[in-house]
Design an enzyme around this catalytic site. Structure first.
Site, mmCIF file in Angstrom:
data_model
loop_
_atom_site.group_PDB
_atom_site.id
_atom_site.type_symbol
_atom_site.label_atom_id
_atom_site.label_comp_id
_atom_site.label_asym_id
_atom_site.label_seq_id
_atom_site.Cartn_x
_atom_site.Cartn_y
_atom_site.Cartn_z
ATOM 1 N N CYS A 66 -3.321 -13.531 -3.206
ATOM 2 C CA CYS A 66 -2.986 -14.120 -1.910
ATOM 3 C C CYS A 66 -3.323 -15.610 -1.890
ATOM 4 C CB CYS A 66 -3.711 -13.380 -0.788
ATOM 5 S SG CYS A 66 -5.493 -13.430 -0.953
ATOM 6 N N PHE A 82 -11.779 -4.386 -5.228
ATOM 7 C CA PHE A 82 -11.689 -5.256 -4.044
ATOM 8 C C PHE A 82 -11.128 -4.448 -2.865
ATOM 9 C CE2 PHE A 82 -10.782 -7.665 -7.938
ATOM 10 C CZ PHE A 82 -11.790 -8.613 -7.920
ATOM 11 N N ASP A 100 -16.107 -2.339 -4.123
ATOM 12 C CA ASP A 100 -16.185 -3.629 -3.435
ATOM 13 C C ASP A 100 -17.609 -4.166 -3.578
ATOM 14 O OD1 ASP A 100 -14.168 -5.023 -1.178
ATOM 15 O OD2 ASP A 100 -16.262 -5.653 -1.008
ATOM 16 N N ARG A 129 0.845 -1.202 0.000
ATOM 17 C CA ARG A 129 0.000 0.000 0.000
ATOM 18 C C ARG A 129 0.876 1.246 0.000
ATOM 19 N NH1 ARG A 129 -3.745 -3.351 3.488
ATOM 20 N NH2 ARG A 129 -2.546 -2.761 5.326
ATOM 21 N N ALA A 189 -16.617 -6.577 -9.288
ATOM 22 C CA ALA A 189 -15.430 -6.070 -9.993
ATOM 23 C C ALA A 189 -15.387 -6.552 -11.445
ATOM 24 C CB ALA A 189 -14.169 -6.511 -9.261
HETATM 25 N N1 SAH Z 1 -7.398 -4.588 -0.529
HETATM 26 C C1 SAH Z 1 -7.896 -4.888 0.783
HETATM 27 C C2 SAH Z 1 -8.250 -6.346 0.977
HETATM 28 C C3 SAH Z 1 -9.218 -6.935 -0.021
HETATM 29 S S1 SAH Z 1 -10.049 -8.357 0.551
HETATM 30 C C4 SAH Z 1 -6.880 -4.404 1.847
HETATM 31 O O1 SAH Z 1 -5.691 -4.186 1.535
HETATM 32 O O2 SAH Z 1 -7.281 -4.262 3.008
HETATM 33 C C5 SAH Z 1 -11.072 -8.775 -0.755
HETATM 34 C C6 SAH Z 1 -12.324 -7.942 -0.908
HETATM 35 O O3 SAH Z 1 -12.898 -8.299 -2.162
HETATM 36 C C7 SAH Z 1 -13.436 -8.147 0.129
HETATM 37 O O4 SAH Z 1 -13.736 -6.918 0.718
HETATM 38 C C8 SAH Z 1 -14.649 -8.672 -0.687
HETATM 39 O O5 SAH Z 1 -15.892 -8.096 -0.254
HETATM 40 C C9 SAH Z 1 -14.318 -8.205 -2.070
HETATM 41 N N2 SAH Z 1 -14.874 -8.978 -3.191
HETATM 42 C C10 SAH Z 1 -14.913 -10.327 -3.335
HETATM 43 N N3 SAH Z 1 -15.399 -10.667 -4.550
HETATM 44 C C11 SAH Z 1 -15.667 -9.497 -5.190
HETATM 45 C C12 SAH Z 1 -16.165 -9.175 -6.493
HETATM 46 N N4 SAH Z 1 -16.485 -10.135 -7.378
HETATM 47 N N5 SAH Z 1 -16.291 -7.867 -6.816
HETATM 48 C C13 SAH Z 1 -15.962 -6.894 -5.957
HETATM 49 N N6 SAH Z 1 -15.487 -7.147 -4.706
HETATM 50 C C14 SAH Z 1 -15.332 -8.426 -4.335
#
Ligand code: SAH
Length: 388
Positions: A331, A222, A243, A207, A271
């Site tokens: 991940c 996401f 998200d 980040r 997404a």
């Molecule tokens: N980038 C964040 C962590 C992301 S975790 C950080 O650094 O803190 C993954 C996220 O993806 C979750 O919040 C989940 O709600 C979202 N997610 C899962 N599938 C998704 C999709 N198809 N479209 C959009 N968001 C999605």
């Protein structure tokens, strides 16, 4: 003499080659004692050291100490955890939330401990670690004097150890929300019900990287609690944080206000759908972050997962303005570094763009990836530039 476990030559070899686990099939004499610490002997009766003993798991023994004469007690945990804390001293000036103990990688098998300001969140992921719960909690109190310790033991992996799934406070009290900072950005962690132990600590340095290179119009797909978006917003003129979860974005919006920012727009959407429609509508970005959940949760899910990773990366590459940057992460433990890179090459080929790899990232200092223990590594990230 306490009971000992006797292991096969194959089991012995695993420890010699730097992996702490010995599987059930390599234990020829199983201790009849309850979960805890046991001595381990090779076939000839030679002592190999001490291990955490899990009577019900496929992973029967987890190496604690090669010394045959050590005592595994609170003092042992205290000195082992103290070593892990010393490795992380350089993090104090940059963040108030980071991982203190990364399980096997820190010589504390099946123990996770994350720090959120004055509070700790732990996970005891094996029956052996659970048996030492009081010693571990006392050692953490002695070393860190936290205001509270929460156990986020609500994870499926505990089923394999026949341990219950639950979240409970083990010491003091722990608030529902904890304000923490990292590299100049503040955010609220959710220790009781947030993902993992309350935040994605493993992406902290990525980040910060994205925060340094961001510009113009930015997109954080996401986004969860907006952690990448907050760093993007410091350099970019505007940010879209996307998200599928409205609740996650409500927290992200709170985090934006925490930082006195106004340039993040929140979008509840899928997404895949969003990236597709942006491509059609000629909407382009200077900076994009893709940090999806683990698409490959099991090995057999890998090929489907690869299609998903490729689709979002291909579309994100096409959405970049000339000179634009994409930070793309995975991940999934089952997706190796090599396969991740291959997927990106594949997406670049289909994107019709000239794409350069600017940086390839792994895990930060507080999540050490030990080369002889593949299970300690899972996070990959690539910083990619559209050259024209
Ligand atoms: N980038 C964040 C962590 C992301 S975790 C950080 O650094 O803190 C993954 C996220 O993806 C979750 O919040 C989940 O709600 C979202 N997610 C899962 N599938 C998704 C999709 N198809 N479209 C959009 N968001 C999605």
């Amino acid at each position: 003499m306490p009971e000992a476990a006797v292991v096969t030559a194959k089991g012995t070899r695993r420890w010699e080659q730097g992996h702490p686990w010995i599987y059930r099939s390599d234990v020829t004499t199983r201790p009849s004692s309850a979960a805890g610490a046991v001595r381990v002997l090779d076939r000839s009766g030679k002592p190999l050291g001490w291990a955490l003993w899990s009577p019900h798991s496929e992973i029967s023994l987890r190496l604690l100490d090669r010394g045959p004469d050590v005592t595994i007690d609170e003092e042992w945990w205290r000195s082992t955890i103290a070593k892990a804390l010393r490795r992380r001293e350089s993090l104090h000036p940059v963040a108030s939330a980071f991982r203190l103990v990364h399980g096997e990688a820190d010589g504390c098998p099946s123990l996770i401990c994350d720090r959120y300001d004055r509070w700790l969140v732990v996970q005891l992921l094996s029956a052996g670690a659970e048996a030492f719960r009081d010693s571990i909690v006392s050692a953490l109190i002695a070393l860190l004097r936290p205001e509270g310790i929460l156990a986020r033991n609500d994870v499926p992996i505990r089923d394999k150890e026949r341990l219950p799934r639950l979240t409970e406070c083990l010491h003091g009290s722990v608030p529902r929300e904890i304000e923490v900072h990292e590299h100049g950005v503040r955010y609220l962690a959710a220790p009781w019900d947030g993902q993992k132990t309350g935040a994605f600590l493993d992406q902290r340095e990525n980040r910060a990287l994205v925060g340094r290179v961001a510009a113009g119009r930015a997109l954080d797909c996401f986004s969860y609690h907006g952690s990448f978006a907050l760093h993007l917003a410091r350099q970019a003129s505007s940010v879209v944080a996307l998200d599928a979860s409205a609740a996650a974005l409500a927290r992200a919006s709170q985090n934006m206000h925490c930082n006195g920012m106004t340039n993040i727009e929140f979008k509840v959407a899928d997404a895949f759908d969003f990236l597709r429609s942006e491509e059609t509508s000629d909407s382009r970005y200077d900076t994009i972050v893709l940090d999806p959940p683990a698409f490959a949760k099991t090995k057999s899910a890998l090929s489907g997962a690869l299609r998903g990773y490729k689709e979002i990366n291909l579309r994100a590459m096409r959405l970049l303005k000339p000179g634009g940057l994409l930070f793309s992460a995975s991940c999934s433990f089952h997706l190796s570094k090599a396969l991740f890179l291959e997927m990106l090459e594949d997406a670049a080929r289909d994107s019709g763009r000239r794409i350069a790899l600017r940086d390839f990232r792994g895990q930060p200092l507080d999540h050490p990836e030990v080369l002889t223990i593949p299970e300690t590594g899972y996070l990959k990230g690539a910083l990619i530039e559209a050259l024209d």
